[in-house]
Design a protein around this motif. Structure first.
Motif, PDB file in Angstrom:
ATOM      1  N   ILE A 230      21.547  41.584  41.670  1.00 33.65           N
ATOM      2  CA  ILE A 230      22.773  42.295  42.004  1.00 33.65           C
ATOM      3  C   ILE A 230      22.594  43.773  41.659  1.00 33.65           C
ATOM      4  O   ILE A 230      21.710  44.140  40.884  1.00 33.65           O
ATOM      5  N   ASP A 231      23.426  44.587  42.231  1.00 33.65           N
ATOM      6  CA  ASP A 231      23.427  46.015  41.939  1.00 33.65           C
ATOM      7  C   ASP A 231      24.173  46.222  40.619  1.00 33.65           C
ATOM      8  O   ASP A 231      25.404  46.196  40.572  1.00 33.65           O
TER       9      ASP A 231
ATOM     10  N   TRP B  27      28.129  47.147  39.971  1.00 30.07           N
ATOM     11  CA  TRP B  27      28.908  46.121  39.270  1.00 30.07           C
ATOM     12  C   TRP B  27      28.635  46.227  37.771  1.00 30.07           C
ATOM     13  O   TRP B  27      27.795  45.537  37.219  1.00 30.07           O
ATOM     14  N   ASN B  28      29.361  47.130  37.142  1.00 27.98           N
ATOM     15  CA  ASN B  28      29.196  47.397  35.717  1.00 27.98           C
ATOM     16  C   ASN B  28      30.574  47.670  35.129  1.00 27.98           C
ATOM     17  O   ASN B  28      31.201  48.682  35.441  1.00 27.98           O
ATOM     18  N   PRO B  29      31.082  46.779  34.280  1.00 26.99           N
ATOM     19  CA  PRO B  29      32.446  46.950  33.765  1.00 26.99           C
ATOM     20  C   PRO B  29      32.644  48.213  32.932  1.00 26.99           C
ATOM     21  O   PRO B  29      33.768  48.657  32.732  1.00 26.99           O
ATOM     22  N   GLN B  30      31.548  48.790  32.469  1.00 25.96           N
ATOM     23  CA  GLN B  30      31.654  49.993  31.640  1.00 25.96           C
ATOM     24  C   GLN B  30      31.819  51.265  32.481  1.00 25.96           C
ATOM     25  O   GLN B  30      32.397  52.250  32.015  1.00 25.96           O
TER      26      GLN B  30
ATOM     27  N   GLU C   5      37.348  40.757  39.677  1.00 26.56           N
ATOM     28  CA  GLU C   5      36.236  40.414  38.787  1.00 26.56           C
ATOM     29  C   GLU C   5      36.525  40.885  37.358  1.00 26.56           C
ATOM     30  O   GLU C   5      36.161  40.218  36.391  1.00 26.56           O
ATOM     31  N   ALA C   6      37.155  42.046  37.238  1.00 28.97           N
ATOM     32  CA  ALA C   6      37.407  42.610  35.911  1.00 28.97           C
ATOM     33  C   ALA C   6      38.598  41.969  35.212  1.00 28.97           C
ATOM     34  O   ALA C   6      38.626  41.882  33.983  1.00 28.97           O
ATOM     35  N   GLY C   7      39.588  41.527  35.985  1.00 29.12           N
ATOM     36  CA  GLY C   7      40.835  41.090  35.376  1.00 29.12           C
ATOM     37  C   GLY C   7      41.006  39.597  35.213  1.00 29.12           C
ATOM     38  O   GLY C   7      41.725  39.146  34.314  1.00 29.12           O
TER      39      GLY C   7
ATOM     40  N   MET D 128      27.394  36.013  39.810  1.00 29.23           N
ATOM     41  CA  MET D 128      26.639  36.942  38.963  1.00 29.23           C
ATOM     42  C   MET D 128      27.480  38.170  38.616  1.00 29.23           C
ATOM     43  O   MET D 128      27.412  38.687  37.500  1.00 29.23           O
ATOM     44  N   TYR D 129      28.280  38.639  39.581  1.00 23.68           N
ATOM     45  CA  TYR D 129      29.227  39.715  39.263  1.00 23.68           C
ATOM     46  C   TYR D 129      30.164  39.247  38.146  1.00 23.68           C
ATOM     47  O   TYR D 129      30.447  39.989  37.198  1.00 23.68           O
ATOM     48  N   SER D 130      30.655  38.019  38.280  1.00 19.15           N
ATOM     49  CA  SER D 130      31.608  37.479  37.299  1.00 19.15           C
ATOM     50  C   SER D 130      31.003  37.426  35.903  1.00 19.15           C
ATOM     51  O   SER D 130      31.649  37.804  34.916  1.00 19.15           O
TER      52      SER D 130
END
Length: 488
Positions: free
Chosen positions: A254-255, A259-262, A372-374, A392-394
């Protein structure tokens, strides 16, 4: 350094309908960062040209059987130095709608002609017959739209090595014998050992028969497609390729920048493994978006999906309905579109439980990131799933996936058994059979574990440290390329 031509019918963000586009951007980018000379070739759709600024005409090709010359335009993959060649033919690609379907969702009647032309143009480039003064050592083809490339290259005395990647066996590019004749393809291709498939022409079979090596997008899916349930009539050929060591599975990456929560630009409250508190604020924002009661203690399931049978959406609707009827404290938020019947069933579910279910039809990239974030858990109960990216994003966002034990889902999610949780290995929840009963039973386990915040948090942390970057996958592909070039 290897010279690689990467052929795909869609590449994010130039054109996207699904995961193929993400792979077709991320894998070439990862290979480029490994100092490989990789070029992408794709059709010049109207929507693609509309979003591009600078592009240069670098070649004009006269293909046999086509009156109009085909133009090759050059641009770059946005945000990178990766060269993208666009096959421009107004007759075939300059139209409203998507890459495969019109504005009403019906397949373009001339899809065979459109992608046969694309394949022929790619073959001209791969054979250094386009005047680009560049010839690849390897041509990497993806899904049925590129299946004729290995077939046509096989007729040449001196050619690059070919790799054909199966992203989904369910879509094979099947057309009639009459269409085959209309395309003026070499008669030698029409045979059982060629692209003929029960009296039809199969673009997919062209890739499977003639490519030097076949990959699928996960090791488990590579095994599954050798059997009746997943092979769609081609399981015998695939099983033979596996015996010949010409079939393997390489799980997609994945990228990890996108896809980075930070650093996610689409979410209001960035978070990371050292500071999980803002995740609850993203959940609150998601509840506000869907006009659901704000509650940190309510277990929220997220789903982002094509609303089709393959994705097990019907199983989700039935299992969630059962949980809500029992009065469980859960919520479901869903983003997607697809079959009219499933969309209607979701509307009925929302109408019956308006304070528990939120739905948005269509696709919205920003909202996908927010879900995905919430969400607390993510639903992917697919009947089959070659690889899957959302699980994988999850994991990256600490949103625990609930998946069927199949394909890439089996390869990327570790089930929350007691033993796996004790060893800090568990990252999600798996169920075996594609039935409402199996999914329902698993959702009860998810609900139970969610009532133990300490255990849930431990699983979140385990999920978030998993590495699904493209580095490992790109290295596996590069090793394969090296082997094929050395053999040839």
């Amino acid at each position: 350094m290897r010279k690689i031509l990467f052929a795909s019918s869609e590449v994010h963000p130039l054109m996207k309908t699904g995961g193929l586009a993400d792979v077709s951007a991320s894998l070439p980018l990862a290979l480029s960062q490994m100092q490989q000379d990789i070029r992408i070739i794709m059709p010049a759709y109207r929507a693609t040209l509309d979003q591009l600024g600078e592009r240069a005409l670098v070649a004009t090709i006269k293909l046999e059987g086509y009156q109009q010359a085909i133009r090759i335009l050059q641009t770059q993959l946005p945000g990178s130095d990766v060269i993208v060649w666009l096959v421009e033919s107004a007759e075939h690609f300059d139209r409203d709608g998507g890459p495969y379907c019109d504005t009403k969702g019906a397949d373009w009647a001339d899809n065979a002609s459109r992608f046969a032309l694309f394949c022929r143009a790619a073959v001209a480039v791969a054979s250094n017959q386009a005047g680009l003064d560049w010839q690849p050592e390897v041509v990497h083809c993806n899904d049925w739209q590129t299946g004729l490339i290995p077939a046509l290259l096989s007729l040449q005395d001196s050619r690059p090595a070919t790799v054909f990647t199966i992203h989904n066996m369910a879509y094979q590019g099947l057309f009639s014998r009459q269409v085959f004749e209309m395309l003026n393809l070499p008669d030698s291709l029409w045979q059982i050992e060629g692209i003929e498939f029960y009296g039809m022409m199969s673009f997919m079979k062209g890739g499977l028969v003639y490519a030097d090596h076949i990959t699928s997008v996960s090791p488990t899916y590579a095994q599954e497609i050798c059997h009746y349930e997943f092979g769609y009539g081609l399981e015998g050929l695939l099983s033979l390729r596996a015996q010949q060591s010409r079939l393997s599975g390489i799980v997609n990456g994945i990228d990890t920048l996108e896809w980075n929560p930070q650093t996610d630009k689409f979410i209001d409250h960035p978070f990371n493994i050292k500071n999980l508190r803002p995740k609850s604020l993203n959940k609150k924002a998601l509840q506000q978006h869907f006009f659901l009661p704000e509650s940190a203690d309510t277990l929220m399931f997220g789903m982002i999906s094509r609303l089709v049978s393959q994705k097990g959406v019907d199983l989700t609707i039935e299992a969630i309905h059962r949980l809500l009827t029992e009065g469980r404290d859960i919520q479901l938020v869903c983003l997607g579109s697809g079959e009219a019947g499933l969309e209607q069933d979701l509307r009925v579910l929302r109408a019956r439980f308006p304070d528990k279910v939120g739905i948005q039809f269509g696709y919205d990239e920003a909202l996908a990131h927010k879900i995905e974030a919430g969400a607390d858990a993510f639903l992917m109960p697919s009947r089959f799933e070659p690889c899957g990216l959302n699980q994988m994003y999850s994991l990256r966002y600490g949103t625990l996936p609930v998946v069927r034990d199949t394909g890439g889902l089996a390869d990327t999610v570790v089930d929350a058994t007691e033993e796996n949780r004790k060893q800090m290995l568990a990252t999600g929840f798996k169920f075996a059979e594609p039935t409402v009963e199996d999914l329902y039973g698993t959702l009860l386990k998810v609900n139970e574990l969610f009532t133990h915040p300490r255990l849930w948090r431990r699983m979140m942390l385990t999920a978030m440290v998993q590495d699904f970057s493209w580095i490992n996958s790109a290295q596996a592909y590069l090793h394969l390329y090296e082997q094929l070039v050395d053999i040839s």
